[in-house]
Write a protein that holds these residues in place. Structure first.
Motif, PDB file in Angstrom:
ATOM      1  N   MET A 190       0.842  -1.093  -0.015  1.00  0.00           N
ATOM      2  CA  MET A 190      -0.116  -0.078  -0.024  1.00  0.00           C
ATOM      3  C   MET A 190       0.791   1.105   0.037  1.00  0.00           C
ATOM      4  SD  MET A 190      -3.205   1.534   1.559  1.00  0.00           S
ATOM      5  CE  MET A 190      -3.698   0.103   2.921  1.00  0.00           C
ATOM      6  N   ARG A 191       0.618   1.870  -0.923  1.00  0.00           N
ATOM      7  CA  ARG A 191       1.326   3.459  -0.942  1.00  0.00           C
ATOM      8  C   ARG A 191       0.611   4.630  -0.522  1.00  0.00           C
ATOM      9  NH1 ARG A 191       6.695   4.236  -2.548  1.00  0.00           N
ATOM     10  NH2 ARG A 191       6.277   5.628  -4.202  1.00  0.00           N
ATOM     11  N   LEU A 192       1.210   5.431   0.519  1.00  0.00           N
ATOM     12  CA  LEU A 192       0.237   6.508   1.147  1.00  0.00           C
ATOM     13  C   LEU A 192       1.011   7.751   0.796  1.00  0.00           C
ATOM     14  CD1 LEU A 192      -1.219   4.667   3.776  1.00  0.00           C
ATOM     15  CD2 LEU A 192      -2.460   6.568   2.687  1.00  0.00           C
ATOM     16  N   ALA A 193       0.196   8.881   0.419  1.00  0.00           N
ATOM     17  CA  ALA A 193       0.638   9.947   0.179  1.00  0.00           C
ATOM     18  C   ALA A 193       0.759  10.997   1.401  1.00  0.00           C
ATOM     19  CB  ALA A 193      -0.078  10.783  -1.017  1.00  0.00           C
ATOM     20  N   VAL A 194       1.820  11.939   1.459  1.00  0.00           N
ATOM     21  CA  VAL A 194       1.514  12.919   2.248  1.00  0.00           C
ATOM     22  C   VAL A 194       0.728  14.026   1.544  1.00  0.00           C
ATOM     23  CG1 VAL A 194       3.166  14.355   3.715  1.00  0.00           C
ATOM     24  CG2 VAL A 194       3.984  12.086   3.563  1.00  0.00           C
ATOM     25  N   THR A 195      -0.374  14.007   2.222  1.00  0.00           N
ATOM     26  CA  THR A 195      -1.134  15.097   1.346  1.00  0.00           C
ATOM     27  C   THR A 195      -0.961  16.469   2.135  1.00  0.00           C
ATOM     28  OG1 THR A 195      -2.941  14.335   2.947  1.00  0.00           O
ATOM     29  CG2 THR A 195      -2.685  13.691   0.754  1.00  0.00           C
ATOM     30  N   VAL A 196      -1.487  17.529   1.591  1.00  0.00           N
ATOM     31  CA  VAL A 196      -1.564  18.890   2.309  1.00  0.00           C
ATOM     32  C   VAL A 196      -2.200  18.935   3.521  1.00  0.00           C
ATOM     33  CG1 VAL A 196      -1.177  20.314  -0.009  1.00  0.00           C
ATOM     34  CG2 VAL A 196      -3.467  19.747   0.738  1.00  0.00           C
ATOM     35  N   ASN A 197      -3.148  18.101   3.785  1.00  0.00           N
ATOM     36  CA  ASN A 197      -3.805  18.257   5.125  1.00  0.00           C
ATOM     37  C   ASN A 197      -3.327  16.920   5.945  1.00  0.00           C
ATOM     38  OD1 ASN A 197      -5.082  15.854   3.723  1.00  0.00           O
ATOM     39  ND2 ASN A 197      -6.667  17.001   3.234  1.00  0.00           N
ATOM     40  N   SER A 198      -1.985  16.679   5.741  1.00  0.00           N
ATOM     41  CA  SER A 198      -1.248  15.666   6.623  1.00  0.00           C
ATOM     42  C   SER A 198      -0.694  16.293   7.731  1.00  0.00           C
ATOM     43  CB  SER A 198      -0.402  14.910   6.015  1.00  0.00           C
ATOM     44  OG  SER A 198      -1.049  14.046   5.022  1.00  0.00           O
ATOM     45  N   ASP A 222       9.033   3.234   3.596  1.00  0.00           N
ATOM     46  CA  ASP A 222       9.297   3.391   2.052  1.00  0.00           C
ATOM     47  C   ASP A 222       7.878   3.230   1.364  1.00  0.00           C
ATOM     48  OD1 ASP A 222      10.068   0.851   3.011  1.00  0.00           O
ATOM     49  OD2 ASP A 222      10.421   0.166   1.086  1.00  0.00           O
ATOM     50  N   GLU A 223       6.871   2.882   2.194  1.00  0.00           N
ATOM     51  CA  GLU A 223       5.465   2.849   1.444  1.00  0.00           C
ATOM     52  C   GLU A 223       5.012   4.230   1.374  1.00  0.00           C
ATOM     53  OE1 GLU A 223       3.302  -1.154   2.106  1.00  0.00           O
ATOM     54  OE2 GLU A 223       4.351  -0.362   4.019  1.00  0.00           O
ATOM     55  N   ILE A 224       5.557   5.231   1.938  1.00  0.00           N
ATOM     56  CA  ILE A 224       5.155   6.545   1.808  1.00  0.00           C
ATOM     57  C   ILE A 224       5.567   7.107   0.793  1.00  0.00           C
ATOM     58  CG2 ILE A 224       5.009   8.716   3.249  1.00  0.00           C
ATOM     59  CD1 ILE A 224       5.406   7.224   5.897  1.00  0.00           C
ATOM     60  N   LYS A 225       4.390   7.888   0.135  1.00  0.00           N
ATOM     61  CA  LYS A 225       4.800   8.451  -1.245  1.00  0.00           C
ATOM     62  C   LYS A 225       5.283   9.906  -0.833  1.00  0.00           C
ATOM     63  CE  LYS A 225       1.588   8.634  -4.467  1.00  0.00           C
ATOM     64  NZ  LYS A 225       0.394   7.937  -5.132  1.00  0.00           N
ATOM     65  N   LEU A 226       6.590  10.391  -1.399  1.00  0.00           N
ATOM     66  CA  LEU A 226       7.139  11.581  -1.298  1.00  0.00           C
ATOM     67  C   LEU A 226       6.375  12.746  -2.097  1.00  0.00           C
ATOM     68  CD1 LEU A 226      10.842  10.547  -0.462  1.00  0.00           C
ATOM     69  CD2 LEU A 226       8.804  10.516   0.995  1.00  0.00           C
ATOM     70  N   ILE A 257      10.441  14.045   9.977  1.00  0.00           N
ATOM     71  CA  ILE A 257      10.359  15.264  10.454  1.00  0.00           C
ATOM     72  C   ILE A 257      11.111  15.993   9.282  1.00  0.00           C
ATOM     73  CG2 ILE A 257      11.249  16.956  12.131  1.00  0.00           C
ATOM     74  CD1 ILE A 257      11.158  14.344  14.133  1.00  0.00           C
ATOM     75  N   GLU A 258      11.891  15.865   8.668  1.00  0.00           N
ATOM     76  CA  GLU A 258      12.642  16.745   7.659  1.00  0.00           C
ATOM     77  C   GLU A 258      11.646  16.833   6.341  1.00  0.00           C
ATOM     78  OE1 GLU A 258      16.585  15.056   7.329  1.00  0.00           O
ATOM     79  OE2 GLU A 258      17.428  16.914   8.390  1.00  0.00           O
ATOM     80  N   LEU A 259      11.127  15.710   6.293  1.00  0.00           N
ATOM     81  CA  LEU A 259       9.897  15.638   4.904  1.00  0.00           C
ATOM     82  C   LEU A 259       8.927  16.662   5.312  1.00  0.00           C
ATOM     83  CD1 LEU A 259       8.785  14.301   2.355  1.00  0.00           C
ATOM     84  CD2 LEU A 259       7.699  12.713   3.832  1.00  0.00           C
TER      85      LEU A 259
END
Ligand code: VGL
Ligand code: ZN
Length: 192
Positions: free
Chosen positions: A1-9, A188-192, A42-44
């Motif tokens: 499962m790939r998950l995005a860091v969205t603008v409301n994250s 690494d499943e978190i989509k940058l 945290i850096e991301l």
């Protein structure tokens, strides 16, 4: 499962304090293994200008959870003590939001939402999706995640960024979080 860091994250870092790390008053075995994956997150989040909340256990010295008052724990994370400090290797950006919990001497508070302004802080920022890491998986991480899910936040637990005190309890805590609707992902499943 790939998950995005969205603008409301929002990133929630739970209790990465000296007392919960090896050598501390209430150590999580290899608790410091969460620091490097958390620093990457945290850096991301920082680079995207997204909010980062650091919860901290912040107890009066006569807190109800301490053994001298019949509680289960040795004294830990006493307000303004060295043990209550964040781990020195943890990156705390200037815009970090710090949420203190367990500040009432007569109330235990494992969840970052319990007796704090965390819910209103997240609402005010329009947050919908939480990425969570920290310690201990089966106590403060679990309680925070379940409260978040009950409020209605989409809640993602980052596997490498959490650590439990006890292997078996950590495993059942993960199942419990999943049962409540949490999504467990590898970093690494978190989509940058
Ligand atoms: C915690 C035990 C006592 C935690 C806090 O942060 O998980 N555990 N106080
Ligand atoms: Zn505590």
């Amino acid at each position: 499962m790939r998950l995005a860091v969205t603008v409301n994250s929002c990133l929630i870092v739970v209790d990465v304090q000296r007392d919960f790390m090896p050598g501390g008053a209430l150590p999580v075995p290899q608790g410091d293994s969460v620091i490097s994956p958390l620093n990457s997150l945290i850096e991301l989040f920082s680079s995207k200008g997204l909010p980062i909340v650091f919860t901290r256990d912040w107890h009066p010295r006569d807190h109800i959870s301490f053994v001298d008052r019949g509680g289960p724990w040795p004294p830990h994370c006493v307000i303004n003590s060295e043990g209550a400090e964040f781990h020195p290797n943890l990156i705390i950006p200037p815009k970090a939001i710090i949420v203190s919990k367990g500040t009432n001497r007569d109330r235990e508070a494992y969840s970052g939402f319990q007796g704090t302004d965390l819910h209103s802080i997240l609402l005010e920022k329009g947050v919908k999706r939480l990425f969570v890491g920290g310690v201990a998986t089966e106590y403060c991480v679990k309680s925070t995640v379940i409260d978040a899910l009950e409020i209605g936040f989409e809640t993602i637990v980052v596997e490498e960024a959490v650590k439990g005190i006890n292997k078996r309890d950590e495993l059942s805590a993960k199942e419990e979080m999943i049962d409540h609707g949490a999504i467990l992902v590898k970093i690494d499943e978190i989509k940058l």
